[in-house]
Design a protein around this motif. Structure first.
Motif, mmCIF file in Angstrom:
data_model
loop_
_atom_site.group_PDB
_atom_site.id
_atom_site.type_symbol
_atom_site.label_atom_id
_atom_site.label_comp_id
_atom_site.label_asym_id
_atom_site.label_seq_id
_atom_site.Cartn_x
_atom_site.Cartn_y
_atom_site.Cartn_z
ATOM 1 N N ALA A 124 -9.979 33.775 -23.016
ATOM 2 C CA ALA A 124 -10.287 32.772 -22.164
ATOM 3 C C ALA A 124 -9.031 31.824 -22.076
ATOM 4 O O ALA A 124 -9.090 30.736 -21.926
ATOM 5 C CB ALA A 124 -11.502 31.750 -22.712
ATOM 6 N N LYS A 130 -7.945 27.791 -15.909
ATOM 7 C CA LYS A 130 -9.056 27.411 -15.044
ATOM 8 C C LYS A 130 -10.280 27.947 -15.874
ATOM 9 O O LYS A 130 -11.599 27.692 -15.248
ATOM 10 C CB LYS A 130 -8.807 28.466 -13.686
ATOM 11 C CG LYS A 130 -7.734 28.086 -13.091
ATOM 12 C CD LYS A 130 -7.897 28.832 -11.715
ATOM 13 C CE LYS A 130 -6.670 28.378 -10.692
ATOM 14 N NZ LYS A 130 -6.424 29.246 -9.454
ATOM 15 N N GLN A 131 -10.219 28.873 -16.829
ATOM 16 C CA GLN A 131 -11.593 29.212 -17.355
ATOM 17 C C GLN A 131 -11.579 28.562 -18.937
ATOM 18 O O GLN A 131 -12.560 28.952 -19.606
ATOM 19 C CB GLN A 131 -11.659 30.567 -17.525
ATOM 20 C CG GLN A 131 -11.723 31.348 -15.855
ATOM 21 C CD GLN A 131 -11.929 32.761 -16.065
ATOM 22 O OE1 GLN A 131 -12.211 33.531 -17.560
ATOM 23 N NE2 GLN A 131 -12.124 33.376 -14.947
ATOM 24 N N ARG A 170 -17.518 32.583 -24.854
ATOM 25 C CA ARG A 170 -18.440 31.929 -24.039
ATOM 26 C C ARG A 170 -19.755 32.678 -24.215
ATOM 27 O O ARG A 170 -19.810 33.861 -24.071
ATOM 28 C CB ARG A 170 -17.805 31.930 -22.373
ATOM 29 C CG ARG A 170 -18.407 31.023 -21.802
ATOM 30 C CD ARG A 170 -17.540 31.179 -20.125
ATOM 31 N NE ARG A 170 -16.039 30.986 -20.256
ATOM 32 C CZ ARG A 170 -15.834 29.575 -20.334
ATOM 33 N NH1 ARG A 170 -16.446 28.452 -20.488
ATOM 34 N NH2 ARG A 170 -14.226 29.597 -20.346
#
Length: 134
Positions: free
Chosen positions: A101, A105-106, A131
């Motif tokens: 990750a 952006k994530q 996540r």
């Protein structure tokens, strides 16, 4: 591997990580979940503290990006984020954001749902946050 001294009250937590489990402490008298491993309950002072296995789910409460690491085991991961996660059972833990990750952006944000898993970095055993979509 270096010998690392483990305080007696944290031994079940560390052994759990080695077995892939996240354990937390609960007072056997007043049933209050302890945020860290203790010798006595922070609520009632009882010495009767037991251990339970967490389901491993929680919410990100805080995050910070690490850009410098003194240990070679962590230098290869730079930059990485450390997350403070409030677990479903009511205690908090710190974990390293999953290296998959690393895309800004994530990157995980406060309020994201995560699943924690035990992981080894060189001589260190710790937690990684992935996540969680459910």
């Amino acid at each position: 591997m270096k010998a690392i001294s483990i305080p007696r009250c944290t031994k079940p937590f560390v052994e759990g990580l080695n077995d892939g489990l996240i354990r937390y402490q609960v007072c056997s008298r007043c049933y209050i979940v302890q945020n860290l491993a203790r010798y006595r309950c922070v609520e009632c002072g009882a010495k009767e503290l037991g251990w339970k296995d967490s389901v491993g789910l929680g919410l990100v409460e805080a995050t910070t990006e690490i850009r410098r690491a003194s240990d070679p085991a962590f230098q290869a991961m730079l930059p990485y984020a450390i997350l403070l996660v409030r677990m479903q059972e009511g205690f908090s833990l710190m974990a390293i954001e999953d290296s998959g990750a690393n895309n800004p952006k994530q990157a995980m944000q406060i309020g994201d749902r995560v699943r924690l898993r035990a992981r080894r970095w060189g001589d260190y055993m710790g937690l990684v946050a992935l996540r969680h979509h459910a």
